[in-house]
Enzyme design. Structure first.
Site, PDB file in Angstrom:
ATOM      1  N   ASP A  71       0.860  -1.188   0.000  1.00 45.40           N
ATOM      2  CA  ASP A  71       0.000   0.000   0.000  1.00 45.40           C
ATOM      3  C   ASP A  71       0.896   1.238   0.000  1.00 45.40           C
ATOM      4  O   ASP A  71       1.648   1.473   0.950  1.00 45.40           O
ATOM      5  CB  ASP A  71      -0.872  -0.046   1.269  1.00 45.40           C
ATOM      6  N   ASN A  98       1.475   6.204 -10.228  1.00 39.84           N
ATOM      7  CA  ASN A  98       0.227   6.038 -10.969  1.00 39.84           C
ATOM      8  C   ASN A  98      -0.939   5.565 -10.097  1.00 39.84           C
ATOM      9  O   ASN A  98      -2.091   5.864 -10.407  1.00 39.84           O
ATOM     10  CB  ASN A  98       0.473   5.028 -12.109  1.00 39.84           C
ATOM     11  N   SER A 151      -9.286  16.207 -14.027  1.00 43.02           N
ATOM     12  CA  SER A 151     -10.022  16.709 -12.855  1.00 43.02           C
ATOM     13  C   SER A 151      -9.141  17.550 -11.934  1.00 43.02           C
ATOM     14  O   SER A 151      -9.660  18.250 -11.060  1.00 43.02           O
ATOM     15  CB  SER A 151     -10.615  15.550 -12.043  1.00 43.02           C
ATOM     16  N   TYR A 162     -11.431  13.995  -5.093  1.00 42.14           N
ATOM     17  CA  TYR A 162     -10.603  13.487  -6.195  1.00 42.14           C
ATOM     18  C   TYR A 162      -9.910  14.639  -6.935  1.00 42.14           C
ATOM     19  O   TYR A 162      -8.696  14.633  -7.126  1.00 42.14           O
ATOM     20  CB  TYR A 162     -11.470  12.673  -7.160  1.00 42.14           C
ATOM     21  N   LYS A 166      -5.845  15.622  -7.133  1.00 44.18           N
ATOM     22  CA  LYS A 166      -5.096  15.631  -8.395  1.00 44.18           C
ATOM     23  C   LYS A 166      -4.496  17.011  -8.671  1.00 44.18           C
ATOM     24  O   LYS A 166      -3.403  17.111  -9.246  1.00 44.18           O
ATOM     25  CB  LYS A 166      -6.010  15.183  -9.539  1.00 44.18           C
ATOM     26  N   VAL A 195     -10.588   7.232 -19.467  1.00 42.19           N
ATOM     27  CA  VAL A 195     -10.150   5.941 -20.029  1.00 42.19           C
ATOM     28  C   VAL A 195     -11.043   4.879 -19.380  1.00 42.19           C
ATOM     29  O   VAL A 195     -11.306   4.957 -18.179  1.00 42.19           O
ATOM     30  CB  VAL A 195      -8.659   5.671 -19.672  1.00 42.19           C
ATOM     31  N   THR A 197     -11.215   2.284 -17.608  1.00 40.65           N
ATOM     32  CA  THR A 197     -10.606   1.341 -16.669  1.00 40.65           C
ATOM     33  C   THR A 197     -11.614   1.033 -15.559  1.00 40.65           C
ATOM     34  O   THR A 197     -12.686   1.641 -15.498  1.00 40.65           O
ATOM     35  CB  THR A 197      -9.348   1.956 -16.024  1.00 40.65           C
TER      36      THR A 197
HETATM   37  N1  LIG Z   1      -9.253   5.926 -15.958  1.00 40.57           N
HETATM   38  C1  LIG Z   1      -9.436   7.225 -16.057  1.00 40.57           C
HETATM   39  O1  LIG Z   1     -10.404   7.688 -16.685  1.00 40.57           O
HETATM   40  C2  LIG Z   1      -8.461   8.175 -15.412  1.00 40.57           C
HETATM   41  C3  LIG Z   1      -8.572   9.530 -15.747  1.00 40.57           C
HETATM   42  C4  LIG Z   1      -7.696  10.432 -15.151  1.00 40.57           C
HETATM   43  C5  LIG Z   1      -6.733   9.986 -14.274  1.00 40.57           C
HETATM   44  N2  LIG Z   1      -6.638   8.662 -13.976  1.00 40.57           N
HETATM   45  C6  LIG Z   1      -5.608   8.265 -13.015  1.00 40.57           C
HETATM   46  O2  LIG Z   1      -4.815   7.247 -13.580  1.00 40.57           O
HETATM   47  C7  LIG Z   1      -4.277   6.428 -12.536  1.00 40.57           C
HETATM   48  C8  LIG Z   1      -4.533   4.960 -12.861  1.00 40.57           C
HETATM   49  O3  LIG Z   1      -5.935   4.767 -12.885  1.00 40.57           O
HETATM   50  P1  LIG Z   1      -6.677   3.571 -13.661  1.00 40.57           P
HETATM   51  O4  LIG Z   1      -7.820   4.201 -14.340  1.00 40.57           O
HETATM   52  O5  LIG Z   1      -5.691   2.754 -14.404  1.00 40.57           O
HETATM   53  O6  LIG Z   1      -7.265   2.797 -12.381  1.00 40.57           O
HETATM   54  P2  LIG Z   1      -7.375   1.257 -11.987  1.00 40.57           P
HETATM   55  O7  LIG Z   1      -8.328   1.226 -10.843  1.00 40.57           O
HETATM   56  O8  LIG Z   1      -7.640   0.414 -13.174  1.00 40.57           O
HETATM   57  O9  LIG Z   1      -5.890   0.941 -11.479  1.00 40.57           O
HETATM   58  C9  LIG Z   1      -5.381   1.532 -10.303  1.00 40.57           C
HETATM   59  C10 LIG Z   1      -4.498   0.521  -9.595  1.00 40.57           C
HETATM   60  O10 LIG Z   1      -3.958   1.159  -8.421  1.00 40.57           O
HETATM   61  C11 LIG Z   1      -4.009   0.222  -7.354  1.00 40.57           C
HETATM   62  N3  LIG Z   1      -4.025   0.960  -6.073  1.00 40.57           N
HETATM   63  C12 LIG Z   1      -5.034   1.729  -5.591  1.00 40.57           C
HETATM   64  N4  LIG Z   1      -4.705   2.217  -4.380  1.00 40.57           N
HETATM   65  C13 LIG Z   1      -3.460   1.736  -4.089  1.00 40.57           C
HETATM   66  C14 LIG Z   1      -2.589   1.872  -2.994  1.00 40.57           C
HETATM   67  N5  LIG Z   1      -2.924   2.628  -1.904  1.00 40.57           N
HETATM   68  N6  LIG Z   1      -1.386   1.248  -3.019  1.00 40.57           N
HETATM   69  C15 LIG Z   1      -1.036   0.502  -4.094  1.00 40.57           C
HETATM   70  N7  LIG Z   1      -1.825   0.321  -5.169  1.00 40.57           N
HETATM   71  C16 LIG Z   1      -3.027   0.933  -5.175  1.00 40.57           C
HETATM   72  C17 LIG Z   1      -5.290  -0.573  -7.600  1.00 40.57           C
HETATM   73  O11 LIG Z   1      -5.287  -1.819  -6.907  1.00 40.57           O
HETATM   74  C18 LIG Z   1      -5.280  -0.718  -9.114  1.00 40.57           C
HETATM   75  O12 LIG Z   1      -4.633  -1.899  -9.538  1.00 40.57           O
HETATM   76  C19 LIG Z   1      -4.947   6.913 -11.240  1.00 40.57           C
HETATM   77  O13 LIG Z   1      -4.072   7.765 -10.541  1.00 40.57           O
HETATM   78  C20 LIG Z   1      -6.152   7.659 -11.732  1.00 40.57           C
HETATM   79  O14 LIG Z   1      -6.598   8.648 -10.831  1.00 40.57           O
HETATM   80  C21 LIG Z   1      -7.484   7.748 -14.526  1.00 40.57           C
END
Ligand SMILES: NC(=O)c1ccc[n+]([C@@H]2O[C@H](COP(=O)([O-])OP(=O)(O)OC[C@H]3O[C@@H](n4cnc5c(N)ncnc54)[C@H](O)[C@@H]3O)[C@@H](O)[C@H]2O)c1
Length: 265
Positions: A71, A98, A151, A162, A166, A195, A197
């Site tokens: 974590d 990330n 965001s 959130y 950010k 994205v 995800t």
């Molecule tokens: N998907 C989108 O639309 C989007 C848009 C803008 C920004 N982001 C940012 O991109 C990054 C990746 O997001 P994603 O969409 O791939 O999300 P996701 O949920 O698919 O992947 C995030 C990963 O981080 C891990 N994680 C979460 N908290 C954790 C912690 N405390 N310690 C270790 N691991 C941890 C989760 O288990 C997961 O595997 C994030 O920072 C998110 O805020 C995503």
């Protein structure tokens, strides 16, 4: 910290490639796409995630990876992350912060526990991982790439925790660039647009998806790989004179001042 069952494909011990990156949140989504792209480039990757099952699945069969199940909001686990990485690969060239979580809700309904949970991963985690890796990054004159969000660039409803986390990541990137530049360490930020995800799909309703399509000049969501390409570029020597910048990989969302659907041609 638990080291996931399956470690580097090289059973004779660490076989450091030229470059070593730590990618947090690497078990899925944007982090996994980034790790894959780096591996394809010959970079060894420490893949960090708090979801041990997903991490084991994601790293199964991969060579030149060190999976670490931890974590990033816990200072002790983060300190172990750096020492395990150095013990295994001897150096750290890039840190990709990330890992993140999303929670959307109105200001009055955002509990302090929710606020703290979002800040703990999205902001404390970036601070802790970067601080813990700074000594090693000084040795390699390495780099940091922090993942923020559109965001964090533009305010919106429902994103008090959130969006604020950010926006703080963007400023923290600039602080890092200002202070660590003299050690040759670059720090940049990628601000992804939407994205598909697991993170996004948990908070994007069909209405939100339609509205994003309207507000984004390229008229679609991005892919994990498209965001990963921006991250890998900022980590690479091609970006050797770039630091303190925010690269919005967002289909043009941020650049569009008046993006009203009714003004479309
Ligand atoms: N998907 C989108 O639309 C989007 C848009 C803008 C920004 N982001 C940012 O991109 C990054 C990746 O997001 P994603 O969409 O791939 O999300 P996701 O949920 O698919 O992947 C995030 C990963 O981080 C891990 N994680 C979460 N908290 C954790 C912690 N405390 N310690 C270790 N691991 C941890 C989760 O288990 C997961 O595997 C994030 O920072 C998110 O805020 C995503």
């Amino acid at each position: 910290m638990k080291q996931a069952d399956h470690a580097s494909g090289d059973s004779t011990g660490a076989q450091p490639a030229n470059r070593v990156a730590i990618v947090t949140g690497a078990a899925r989504g944007i982090g996994l796409a980034t790790a894959r792209l780096m591996l394809a480039d010959g970079t060894s990757v420490v893949m960090v995630d708090s979801d041990g099952d997903e991490l084991s699945k994601a790293t199964s069969g991969l060579n030149n990876v060190l999976p670490l199940n931890l974590d990033i909001s816990d200072p002790e686990q983060v300190s172990n992350m750096v020492s395990e990485s150095l013990a295994h690969f001897k150096q750290i060239d890039c840190l990709v912060n990330n890992a993140g979580i999303a929670d959307f809700g109105p200001i009055e309904k955002t509990s302090f526990a929710t606020w703290r949970r979002v800040m703990a991963t999205n902001l404390d985690g970036v601070f802790l991982c970067s601080q813990a890796a700074t000594g090693a990054l000084k040795e390699t004159r390495g780099c940091i790439v922090n993942i923020a969000s559109i965001s964090g660039l533009r305010a919106s409803t429902l994103r008090t925790a959130y969006g604020t986390s950010k926006a703080a990541v963007i400023h923290l990137t600039q602080q890092q660039a200002a202070e660590l530049g003299e050690f040759g360490i670059r720090s940049n930020c990628v601000a992804p647009g939407p994205v598909r995800t697991k993170l996004a799909m948990a908070v994007h309703t069909q209405d939100i998806i339609d509205a994003y399509h309207d507000a984004i000049p390229l008229n679609r969501y991005g892919s994990e790989e498209e965001i990963a390409q921006a991250i890998v570029f900022l980590c690479s020597d091609k970006a050797s004179y770039i630091t303190g910048q925010v690269l919005a990989a967002d289909g043009g969302f941020e650049s569009t001042g008046v993006g009203l659907p009714s003004l479309r041609l």
